[in-house]
Every structure is written in structure tokens, then in C-alpha cells.
Design a protein around this motif. Structure first.
Motif, PDB file in Angstrom:
ATOM      1  N   ASP A 151       2.142 -10.921 -10.561  1.00  0.00           N
ATOM      2  CA  ASP A 151       3.088 -10.514  -9.525  1.00  0.00           C
ATOM      3  C   ASP A 151       3.296 -11.690  -8.579  1.00  0.00           C
ATOM      4  N   ALA A 152       4.472 -11.732  -7.960  1.00  0.00           N
ATOM      5  CA  ALA A 152       4.758 -12.759  -6.958  1.00  0.00           C
ATOM      6  C   ALA A 152       4.241 -12.365  -5.582  1.00  0.00           C
ATOM      7  N   SER A 153       3.923 -11.085  -5.403  1.00  0.00           N
ATOM      8  CA  SER A 153       3.509 -10.570  -4.092  1.00  0.00           C
ATOM      9  C   SER A 153       1.991 -10.592  -3.931  1.00  0.00           C
ATOM     10  N   GLN A 154       1.517 -11.295  -2.916  1.00  0.00           N
ATOM     11  CA  GLN A 154       0.081 -11.319  -2.625  1.00  0.00           C
ATOM     12  C   GLN A 154      -0.412  -9.935  -2.222  1.00  0.00           C
ATOM     13  N   GLY A 155       0.473  -9.125  -1.638  1.00  0.00           N
ATOM     14  CA  GLY A 155       0.091  -7.775  -1.272  1.00  0.00           C
ATOM     15  C   GLY A 155      -0.295  -6.953  -2.491  1.00  0.00           C
TER      16      GLY A 155
ATOM     17  N   GLU B 244       0.821  -1.215   0.000  1.00  0.00           N
ATOM     18  CA  GLU B 244       0.000   0.000   0.000  1.00  0.00           C
ATOM     19  C   GLU B 244       0.853   1.262   0.000  1.00  0.00           C
ATOM     20  N   SER B 245       1.901   1.280   0.801  1.00  0.00           N
ATOM     21  CA  SER B 245       2.749   2.468   0.842  1.00  0.00           C
ATOM     22  C   SER B 245       3.512   2.626  -0.473  1.00  0.00           C
ATOM     23  N   TYR B 246       3.953   1.522  -1.057  1.00  0.00           N
ATOM     24  CA  TYR B 246       4.639   1.578  -2.348  1.00  0.00           C
ATOM     25  C   TYR B 246       3.702   2.122  -3.414  1.00  0.00           C
ATOM     26  N   ALA B 247       2.451   1.663  -3.404  1.00  0.00           N
ATOM     27  CA  ALA B 247       1.483   2.138  -4.387  1.00  0.00           C
ATOM     28  C   ALA B 247       1.260   3.636  -4.258  1.00  0.00           C
ATOM     29  N   ALA B 248       1.161   4.113  -3.025  1.00  0.00           N
ATOM     30  CA  ALA B 248       0.941   5.539  -2.795  1.00  0.00           C
ATOM     31  C   ALA B 248       2.133   6.366  -3.279  1.00  0.00           C
ATOM     32  N   GLU B 249       3.347   5.864  -3.043  1.00  0.00           N
ATOM     33  CA  GLU B 249       4.550   6.591  -3.439  1.00  0.00           C
ATOM     34  C   GLU B 249       4.731   6.658  -4.954  1.00  0.00           C
ATOM     35  N   THR B 250       4.183   5.672  -5.660  1.00  0.00           N
ATOM     36  CA  THR B 250       4.397   5.594  -7.111  1.00  0.00           C
ATOM     37  C   THR B 250       3.174   6.011  -7.918  1.00  0.00           C
ATOM     38  N   ASP B 251       2.142   6.474  -7.251  1.00  0.00           N
ATOM     39  CA  ASP B 251       0.909   6.889  -7.931  1.00  0.00           C
ATOM     40  C   ASP B 251       1.047   8.341  -8.397  1.00  0.00           C
ATOM     41  N   HIS B 252       1.783   8.523  -9.493  1.00  0.00           N
ATOM     42  CA  HIS B 252       1.996   9.864 -10.035  1.00  0.00           C
ATOM     43  C   HIS B 252       2.249   9.750 -11.536  1.00  0.00           C
ATOM     44  N   GLU B 253       2.277  10.872 -12.205  1.00  0.00           N
ATOM     45  CA  GLU B 253       2.525  10.872 -13.639  1.00  0.00           C
ATOM     46  C   GLU B 253       3.945  10.383 -13.921  1.00  0.00           C
ATOM     47  N   PRO B 254       4.127   9.577 -14.949  1.00  0.00           N
ATOM     48  CA  PRO B 254       5.474   9.090 -15.282  1.00  0.00           C
ATOM     49  C   PRO B 254       6.343  10.199 -15.831  1.00  0.00           C
ATOM     50  N   THR B 255       7.651   9.986 -15.752  1.00  0.00           N
ATOM     51  CA  THR B 255       8.579  10.931 -16.366  1.00  0.00           C
ATOM     52  C   THR B 255       8.427  10.873 -17.880  1.00  0.00           C
TER      53      THR B 255
ATOM     54  N   ALA C 189      -3.585  -8.356  -4.086  1.00  0.00           N
ATOM     55  CA  ALA C 189      -4.772  -7.903  -3.365  1.00  0.00           C
ATOM     56  C   ALA C 189      -5.083  -6.448  -3.683  1.00  0.00           C
ATOM     57  N   LEU C 190      -4.052  -5.631  -3.753  1.00  0.00           N
ATOM     58  CA  LEU C 190      -4.243  -4.211  -4.027  1.00  0.00           C
ATOM     59  C   LEU C 190      -4.868  -4.004  -5.410  1.00  0.00           C
ATOM     60  N   GLN C 191      -4.359  -4.708  -6.404  1.00  0.00           N
ATOM     61  CA  GLN C 191      -4.912  -4.545  -7.751  1.00  0.00           C
ATOM     62  C   GLN C 191      -6.340  -5.072  -7.842  1.00  0.00           C
ATOM     63  N   ARG C 192      -6.599  -6.175  -7.165  1.00  0.00           N
ATOM     64  CA  ARG C 192      -7.960  -6.717  -7.201  1.00  0.00           C
ATOM     65  C   ARG C 192      -8.948  -5.767  -6.531  1.00  0.00           C
ATOM     66  N   GLU C 193      -8.492  -5.072  -5.509  1.00  0.00           N
ATOM     67  CA  GLU C 193      -9.346  -4.059  -4.877  1.00  0.00           C
ATOM     68  C   GLU C 193      -9.648  -2.924  -5.846  1.00  0.00           C
ATOM     69  N   ARG C 194      -8.747  -2.708  -6.790  1.00  0.00           N
ATOM     70  CA  ARG C 194      -8.969  -1.678  -7.816  1.00  0.00           C
ATOM     71  C   ARG C 194      -9.787  -2.208  -8.997  1.00  0.00           C
ATOM     72  N   GLY C 195     -10.212  -3.465  -8.898  1.00  0.00           N
ATOM     73  CA  GLY C 195     -11.034  -4.045  -9.949  1.00  0.00           C
ATOM     74  C   GLY C 195     -10.258  -4.625 -11.109  1.00  0.00           C
TER      75      GLY C 195
ATOM     76  N   SER D  24       3.926  -6.762 -11.760  1.00  0.00           N
ATOM     77  CA  SER D  24       3.035  -5.659 -12.114  1.00  0.00           C
ATOM     78  C   SER D  24       2.901  -4.631 -11.001  1.00  0.00           C
ATOM     79  N   GLY D  25       3.161  -5.046  -9.742  1.00  0.00           N
ATOM     80  CA  GLY D  25       3.085  -4.104  -8.626  1.00  0.00           C
ATOM     81  C   GLY D  25       1.704  -3.518  -8.479  1.00  0.00           C
ATOM     82  N   PRO D  26       1.594  -2.203  -8.275  1.00  0.00           N
ATOM     83  CA  PRO D  26       0.270  -1.580  -8.150  1.00  0.00           C
ATOM     84  C   PRO D  26      -0.531  -1.588  -9.447  1.00  0.00           C
ATOM     85  N   GLY D  27       0.165  -1.789 -10.579  1.00  0.00           N
ATOM     86  CA  GLY D  27      -0.525  -1.871 -11.859  1.00  0.00           C
ATOM     87  C   GLY D  27      -0.603  -0.576 -12.633  1.00  0.00           C
ATOM     88  N   TRP D  28       0.160   0.432 -12.215  1.00  0.00           N
ATOM     89  CA  TRP D  28       0.067   1.726 -12.903  1.00  0.00           C
ATOM     90  C   TRP D  28       0.509   1.626 -14.365  1.00  0.00           C
ATOM     91  N   ASP D  29       1.606   0.912 -14.629  1.00  0.00           N
ATOM     92  CA  ASP D  29       2.072   0.794 -16.011  1.00  0.00           C
ATOM     93  C   ASP D  29       1.114  -0.056 -16.841  1.00  0.00           C
TER      94      ASP D  29
END
Length: 204
Positions: free
Chosen positions: A78-82, A22-33, A85-91, A58-63
Motif C-alpha cells: 500500500d502507498a498509505s503508511q496508515g 482506522e475508520s475505513y477499516a472499521a467500515e469495511t470489516d464485514h462479509e463480502p457481497t 501500520a494498521l495491517q502490521r498491528e494485525r500481525g 491492500s488497505g486494511p488487508g481484508w481481501d
């Protein structure tokens, strides 16, 4: 117990991302360079609109969101269940996949492996690249990033322990070439803690 080998270190890294998703997703939720967006656009152009793409880590799935908006069909994994779960919560539809040991299926028109190779033990990377190449169709395209340098270290924060393995451009290019992946484009950028190289490579 401290991790003792490549497999243990990889599992510890995944556990760290489970705890910090969740914290990683929040930190990376911005416009790409500008460079990052250009790399995504050139990847889409190489694959072709409507192409089938495997995204590892895939991580948070922004890309994946951006690539789908540009017209690709992305299998998010992704290998991480965290992160799952985060992406599935986003549908989003996302599957568990460990790049080191799971079947990558295919053949894919493209593969995305951004910000993941640095977490794989050096002794395992050649095999991972080979598996990616095998999963790509002839002419398929890889979009990948890796940390530049020659160090191997363990990074720790409040969430866990992370393996970090750096590569020189020459060493990584040689490994890609070994598996019939020819680098077509490259983008250098310096992050807060390290220098990175993003490459587009084509399977010959």
C-alpha cells in the motif's frame, strides 16, 4: 495549498487515507457481497492455488486475508503508511508501494488492484496498466475494479482530499487490451455513491 496536478492529487489522496485508515477499516470489516466473493474465488481459480500474487492498495488487508485463506501467496502493499501500520498491528507483513512509480517486481501469477484505479490521474492510468501487465507472467491474471462514468472530481471529508476519476467500460477495456490484457469476467455493482465494475483480465 490545493493540489494542482496528477501527482499532487495522488499524494493528497494517500494522505487522506493515512488519516482515515482506522475508520475505513472499521467500515469495511464485514462479509463480502456474493459477487465480490465470486470474483475472489474465480481469481484464485485462474491463478491456481499456491500462486504468487501482488496486491496493490491492500488497505486494511481484508481481501488479502481471504485470498491467503483460499491458498494464494499474497504480497501485500500500500502507498498509505496508515494502512501499513494498521495491517502490521494485525500481525500482517505489508510493504510500502506506490503503483504509479515504484518497481512492481514480478513476474507475478496474479495482481489485485481493487478500489485504487479511481484515485489515479487519468493521464497516468495507461502507464500504470502497462506496468501491471509487464509485472504479470504470460497467462497471468489481473483482478481490478473501477468507477463507472466519465467524471473527474475531488471528494473531501474530515480526513482529507481524494481524487476520483471515472471510466466507461469501453475506455478501460481498450486500455487493458492495449497492454495485452483480455477481460474474461465482469461484475457490475452499485455502491452508495457510484456504480462500479470489477473485472478479471488475463495477460495474453
Amino acid at each position: 495549498m490545493s493540489p494542482t496536478d496528477g501527482g499532487d492529487l495522488n499524494r493528497a489522496t494517500v494522505a487522506g487515507y493515512d488519516a482515515s485508515a482506522e475508520s475505513y477499516a472499521a467500515e469495511t470489516d464485514h462479509e463480502p457481497t456474493t459477487d465480490h466473493l465470486e470474483a475472489l474465488e474465480r481469481f484464485v481459480a485462474a491463478v491456481g492455488v499456491g500462486g504468487r500474487v501482488l496486491e496493490a492498495a491492500s488497505g486494511p488487508g481484508w481481501d488479502a486475508d481471504r485470498l491467503e485463506a483460499m491458498g494464494l501467496n499474497v504480497r501485500r502493499t500500500d502507498a498509505s503508511q496508515g494502512f501499513i501500520a494498521l495491517q502490521r498491528e494485525r500481525g500482517r507483513t505489508v510493504e510500502r508501494l506506490n503503483l504509479i512509480e515504484d518497481d512492481l517486481a514480478g513476474p507475478w501469477d496474479g495482481c489485485v488492484a481493487l478500489y485504487v484505479i479511481q484515485h489515479i490521474d487519468r493521464s497516468l492510468v495507461d502507464g500504470v496498466i502497462g506496468r501491471i501487465a509487464t509485472a504479470l507472467r504470460p497467462g497471468g491474471t489481473l483482478l481490478m475494479s473501477f468507477q463507472l462514468g466519465e467524471e473527474e472530481r475531488i471528494s473531501e471529508d474530515s480526513a482529507g482530499t481524494y481524487q476520483v476519476v471515472q471510466w466507461t467500460e469501453q475506455a478501460m477495456t481498450e486500455r487493458l487490451s492495449r497492454h495485452d490484457l483480455s477481460v474474461q469476467r465482469r461484475w457490475f455493482f452499485r455502491g452508495a455513491k457510484a456504480a462500479w465494475l470489477t473485472v478479471i483480465a488475463r495477460r495474453t
